[in-house]
Each structure stands twice: as structure tokens, then as C-alpha cells.
Scaffold this active site. Sequence first.
Site: not given
Ligand code: WQD
Length: 332
Positions: A11-12, A32, A125-126, A149, A153, A177-178, A231, A291
Site C-alpha cells: 500500500y504505502i 514476495n 516507525s514511530a 513490531y 524497527k 512513519y507515524f 495517533r 495489548p
Molecule cells: C490506531 C489506533 C488503536 C483498530 C500503526 C501500524 C504500525 C505503525 C504505527 C507504521 C489505536 C485504535 C485500531 C481498531 C481501534 N505504522 N484501533 N480499533 O497501532 O498506531 O500502529 O501505526 O510504521 O505499523 O500498525 O495503528 O491503526 O492499529 O491503531 O480502536 O479496530 O486505533 O487502539 O489507538 P497503530 P492502528
Amino acid sequence: MQILVTGGAGYIRARVCVELLKKSYTVIIADNLSNSRIETVEKIKQLAGKDDVIFYKIDVTDASALKSIFLSHKVAAVIHLAGFKAIGESLEKPLKYYYNNTVSTMTLAEACIKYDVKKFVFSSSATVYGENKVPFVETMELRPAANPYGATKAMSERILSDVARANPGFSVSLLRYFNPVGAHESGLIGEAPKGVPNNLMPCLTRVARGKMEKLRVFGNDYPTVDGTGVRDYIHVVDLAEGHVAVLEKLAPGVHIYNLGTGKGTSVLELIRAFEEANKIKVPYEIVGRRPGDIAECYADVNKARRELGWKAKRGLLEMCRDAWNFEKNYRE
Ligand code: WQD
């Protein structure tokens, strides 16, 4: 100039490839296809209006497969974007993440040294900041990542920093990345993870489309504006443009940049923005915390603006509109 992009069909990464092609780079994609689709390669060409894409279906942990690419092409720089990225999954399958994300980085770095490729851009990643004081600044001390994860990183950043120190002239850019969201405005490229998505935006768009009954909000008891996770959501096109800005400023040594907007948005605020942008209701329910999650994560964005002349331009409503546009057009 030929740029090797690992994971380029994701995607990105696909959006990064489109931006590179638009800047007249030749793009070599090594992917892959574990979490991407071969059809995306044609979409990349279509969106960029360019054909200078060479695709290799390989695993970046495979040194011999990489060798054939480096021997066949004069690679000017590598952009290492391949990697597993679901925080929740990394907690369930840590070895899968440690192996794939760190061994791929080491194998690719070894190939760069062997074939004298001195420019390495890494998709970090952040999450490497861990539970830290917001806004996250590149110079701040990293805390232990809240999940495997993020640990992979942080390890990859350390590996690449040590490689740069041991090899004069080697340039490493670590892009933290954020939260990338949104899609190409055409609706052709967007986030279509295989299986049930982990991330918020694809879950949100699937609920909006009726493919999932309701959105689960993971916890509303965090110390944040409304109790839900905060976020820094950044449009994927802004993120891609950040990669091109880095590529054009590469210098020896280690350079770390936050790629975010500098704004924190809670889950409930994102739901409301999505509903406003697309005039659609999104049913949700508050459930327990997930978690590995932290309360707040958003960027200090001054360094990228100062050193790269780059800043994110697209706002939350545009991210929500583009994500929904992709979901409506997307066919499994
Ligand atoms: C965002 C917020 C969840 C799903 C991601 C990527 C990771 C990295 C950082 C690049 C959180 C909440 C989520 C849902 C929810 N990216 N949520 N219901 O965890 O910040 O990490 O960005 O490096 O690869 O995974 O992103 O979108 O999973 O969660 O309430 O069904 O949304 O608790 O607060 P995250 P996310």
C-alpha cells in the site's frame, strides 16, 4: 537512476513508487507478495504514466535472489519498505516479525556493501519511541518498544546505524512513519490488507461498507482527550513525497526524520471526521484495550521541514475521503 524498492507492491510502498516514477527514477520492485498483490504493479505504472518499473517476486531475506538483482542493475539507492507491520500480530507471532523484519534489513545492507550501493532509506516507525512524552522528537531517548513490531524497527535502526559508522560514505536515512492512511486520489491504490485488517482506517472503511458489523474501539480509559488512543495520521501521498524529499538530500552518515503531521487525533475524533467527510454513519462499540497499544503518539515535525523542506499538506478530511473512495472502488 535506478532505485531498488523492497515491498514496492504494498500500500504505502506503491505510492512511493508512483512518486519516484513521476520524478523520472527507474524503479526496481522486490516484493514476495505476502501482503500485497501483483496487480498493484500495473496500477503503479498507470498512475505514474511511466513504464520504468522492473518487478522481482523475491523475499528480501534471500541473499542469492538479491545478488541477481544487484548484478543485473546499477542500483543507485535502496528504499527498504518490506516488512510485517501489524502490532497485534507481532505480539502473537514475535519470531515471524524478528526474523522477517531484521534479517531482511541485514541481508539488504550486506548486499549494498558488497555491491557498493551507499544510499539506504529505511521505513522505520514511530513505535520505536515506545511510551514516551509527546510530541516525539528524533533526538529523544528511545524507550523499550511496546511490542515486537516496534522492537524490530528499533533493532533495524541500530543495525543500519552501526553499518553506516563502519562504512565511511554510507548514507542511512531512518524514516519514522507515524500512522499512514488514505489512498491515491484515483481510488486505484489503497490499503487492502489480506484477511481481517489490524489497523483503524481499513477497519473503519470496511464497517462503513457493511463488510464488518461495527467498529471495535480498543479502550476509552486512556489519559487522552476523550479516553481513546491518539495517533498522528498522515496521508499516504504526503508520506510518499517525504521519501522523494529524503532521496534528493542523501548525505553520508545517519539521518533520522519523523514523517507525521504533528497533530494528534483520537479514535473517536477520527470516526467523527470520517462521518463528516463522507456523510456516512459508522457504528462502533467500546471494548477493552488492545495489548501493545500506547495512549498517545504524534510527531514533532520541525526537523524534516528544516532539513528536507518537506511537510505534510493533506488534512484529516482528505485522508478520510480518499480512504473511503478506495474502499468503495475496491474489488476483492
Ligand atoms: C490506531 C489506533 C488503536 C483498530 C500503526 C501500524 C504500525 C505503525 C504505527 C507504521 C489505536 C485504535 C485500531 C481498531 C481501534 N505504522 N484501533 N480499533 O497501532 O498506531 O500502529 O501505526 O510504521 O505499523 O500498525 O495503528 O491503526 O492499529 O491503531 O480502536 O479496530 O486505533 O487502539 O489507538 P497503530 P492502528
